[in-house]
Write an enzyme that holds these catalytic residues in place. Structure first.
Site, PDB file in Angstrom:
ATOM      1  N   HIS A  67       0.738  -1.150   0.009  1.00 55.36           N
ATOM      2  CA  HIS A  67       0.082  -0.087  -0.038  1.00 55.36           C
ATOM      3  C   HIS A  67       0.891   1.204  -0.155  1.00 55.36           C
ATOM      4  O   HIS A  67       1.817   1.317   0.759  1.00 55.36           O
ATOM      5  CB  HIS A  67      -0.985  -0.142   1.301  1.00 55.36           C
ATOM      6  CG  HIS A  67      -2.179   1.088   0.984  1.00 55.36           C
ATOM      7  ND1 HIS A  67      -3.319   0.519   0.262  1.00 55.36           N
ATOM      8  CD2 HIS A  67      -2.288   2.428   1.255  1.00 55.36           C
ATOM      9  CE1 HIS A  67      -4.069   1.634   0.437  1.00 55.36           C
ATOM     10  NE2 HIS A  67      -3.480   2.657   0.863  1.00 55.36           N
ATOM     11  N   SER A  68       0.520   2.230  -0.942  1.00 57.15           N
ATOM     12  CA  SER A  68       1.529   3.342  -1.093  1.00 57.15           C
ATOM     13  C   SER A  68       2.895   2.992  -1.388  1.00 57.15           C
ATOM     14  O   SER A  68       3.094   2.471  -2.196  1.00 57.15           O
ATOM     15  CB  SER A  68       1.095   4.497   0.040  1.00 57.15           C
ATOM     16  OG  SER A  68       1.397   5.748  -0.205  1.00 57.15           O
ATOM     17  N   MET A  69       3.719   3.456  -0.386  1.00 57.22           N
ATOM     18  CA  MET A  69       5.052   3.166  -0.229  1.00 57.22           C
ATOM     19  C   MET A  69       5.268   1.671  -0.351  1.00 57.22           C
ATOM     20  O   MET A  69       6.057   1.305  -1.302  1.00 57.22           O
ATOM     21  CB  MET A  69       5.839   3.833   0.732  1.00 57.22           C
ATOM     22  CG  MET A  69       7.381   3.344   0.812  1.00 57.22           C
ATOM     23  SD  MET A  69       8.046   3.473   2.462  1.00 57.22           S
ATOM     24  CE  MET A  69       7.459   2.618   3.507  1.00 57.22           C
TER      25      MET A  69
END
Length: 510
Positions: A67-69
């Protein structure tokens, strides 16, 4: 399923997903250094170190979610596993993340002073407001956040062949940092199939609505395609095999202009399911590639650009149009004329044919008296005000603005009928979504919104437009490569780098 956290997050971010997927998958959140149970360690990590943790488990079927990074980390871990010659994951799930060949706009905040850095995270990414007011919390989390955003800011994409792993991308409807259009960029990094799902929620939907995310992941892991929700617009991109470009590959069925694409798609569903309606094994490796809704009698709209097709279905009127990007096309030979004789189908111009009219007729059946939107001459679609905007633009921008305007108008006509061409878009340079304004004559009964979507296909980069009568749009997209189930299908060539990704822009548009 190994899960990698967002910047500043720890393994506890996946508590909800672990609970919701308890009967479907063994969810294993990875704890990075410097957080939660590893709080005493320096907040630094390496792709090699994370790969070392996952490598012993690659002998059994597994998936990665980031998720995200964490999505960017999961992508690099998958490439590192390939370099080591280890079995790849069955799926790469990515949530709320810009594709790796793009810069992350929020990463520029890494060099800001503490107060400004925290303010940006709270305002733009939905970080805890308490970071502003609680010194103890700030002292605990700020070093990790600084280290993670430094890693994001320092990350440099290095071109390699696309992954032979299906990628499913998830985006939050209210995510102000990463849009559905941004998430579509992940499609260029796989040769094994791509899907997009939009969830209700913001950037941190993984912890805010874990049940919704778990439902989609569970359906995919089980080899079935969860039916779209009533408020979703379902898009299906159908493309030729990469090795069929430049000539028809063995076993490939080329769609002829004017054929009934809907019937063709339904025939695919019949071939790809058994008598009980279950998906047959060994087709594309994931259920999203066979993503026609069960029981769907019709697609609201179908558009073609050569042998590239885009179909849309939803519970309200909708229209789509697709165009391949490239040099300005040659002027059309003349205006469209209805064909003569009963049962005659209109001939296609290059770059498109076949958008459905919005009067309830089937998408694949064309009425000679009502030319499909893709066959309408651009001169018939643009208003005087729109032409003036194009003429006043810099010369290098005119073709792009015209392409966006014409594609949007064709989607609007496909959704609302020929009279919708009277509507006008006030700012063709606006990244969108665009809202149609009434033109001359009676105003339309519905206010229409048009979204432009960049698509990466085996035919090259394409621009799609989707017209819907919604204020907000939850997009669901699947990419289907024709005849990937054929016995003579060959594995993609991974001997050359992904030059398209290499030449792609490295800065986020807008």
């Amino acid at each position: 399923m190994f899960c990698l956290p967002y910047a500043g997050g720890g393994a506890s971010a996946y508590t909800g997903l672990l609970r919701e997927l308890a009967t479907d998958a063994a969810v294993t959140p990875l704890q990075l250094p410097g957080r939660e149970s590893r709080i005493t360690e320096p907040p630094a990590f390496t792709i090699g170190g994370i790969t070392d943790e996952i490598a012993p488990a690659t002998g059994e079927p597994y998936a990665l979610y980031g998720h995200s990074m964490g999505a960017r980390i999961a992508f690099e871990v998958t490439r590192e596993l390939r370099r080591r010659g280890l079995p790849p994951p069955a799926r790469l799930y990515v949530g709320g993340a810009h594709p790796p060949h793009r810069k992350v706009p929020l990463a520029a905040t890494a060099d800001l002073p503490d107060e400004a850095f925290i303010d940006q995270l709270v305002r733009r990414a939905g970080a805890l407001v308490e970071l502003k007011h609680e010194p103890e919390l700030r002292e605990l989390l700020l070093p990790v956040l600084r280290a993670d955003f430094t890693w994001i800011n320092d990350y440099r994409y290095v071109p390699e062949p696309p992954l032979d792993v299906p990628i499913v991308a998830f985006t939050g409807l209210d995510d102000g940092e990463v849009s559905a259009a941004d998430m579509l960029g992940w499609a260029r990094h796989t040769t094994a199939g791509f899907g997009l799902r939009t969830l209700r929620g913001g950037h941190f939907f993984v912890k805010d609505v874990p049940a919704d995310l778990a439902r989609l992941i569970a359906a995919d892991l089980a080899g079935r395609s969860a039916p779209p929700d009533p408020d979703e617009v379902h898009l299906l991109v159908r493309q030729p095999r990469a090795d069929a470009i430049g000539g028809q590959a063995p076993g490939t069925r080329q769609a002829e202009p004017g054929t009934d694409l809907q019937a063709d798609l339904q025939a695919d569903v019949h071939r790809r399911t058994d008598a009980a309606g279950n998906r047959r094994a060994g087709l594309d490796g994931w259920a999203g590639m066979d993503a026609v809704r069960p029981g769907l009698d019709d697609w609201a709209s179908v558009s073609r650009a050569g042998d590239l097709s885009l179909a849309a279905a939803c519970d309200a009127p909708a229209g789509v149009a697709i165009a391949l990007l490239g040099p300005p096309p040659s002027p059309p030979a003349g205006p469209w004329h209805p064909p003569q004789g009963p049962g005659t189908q209109p001939a296609s111009r290059p770059h498109g044919s076949g958008s459905a009219p919005a009067d309830g007729r089937r998408a694949g059946h064309m009425d000679p008296a009502h030319p499909p939107a893709d066959l309408l001459d651009p001169a018939e679609l643009l208003s005087d005000a729109e032409r003036e905007q194009i003429e006043d633009a810099a010369e290098e921008d005119r073709h792009w603005l015209e392409l966006r305007a014409v594609t949007a108008k064709r989607a609007l006509v496909a959704a609302a009928g020929r009279d919708a061409a009277r509507a006008s878009f006030p700012d063709l340079a606006d990244p969108g979504p665009w809202h149609a304004q009434d033109g001359p004559g009676p105003p339309p009964s519905t206010r229409w919104q048009v979204l432009h979507l960049p698509l990466h296909t085996t035919r090259g980069e394409a621009l799609a437009a989707v017209a819907v009568p919604y204020d907000t749009v939850r997009l669901r997209l699947d990419t289907q490569t024709e005849d990937t189930h054929a016995p003579d299908t060959q594995a993609p060539d991974t001997s050359a780098p992904d030059t398209q990704a290499e030449n792609a822009p490295t800065e986020q548009a807008g």
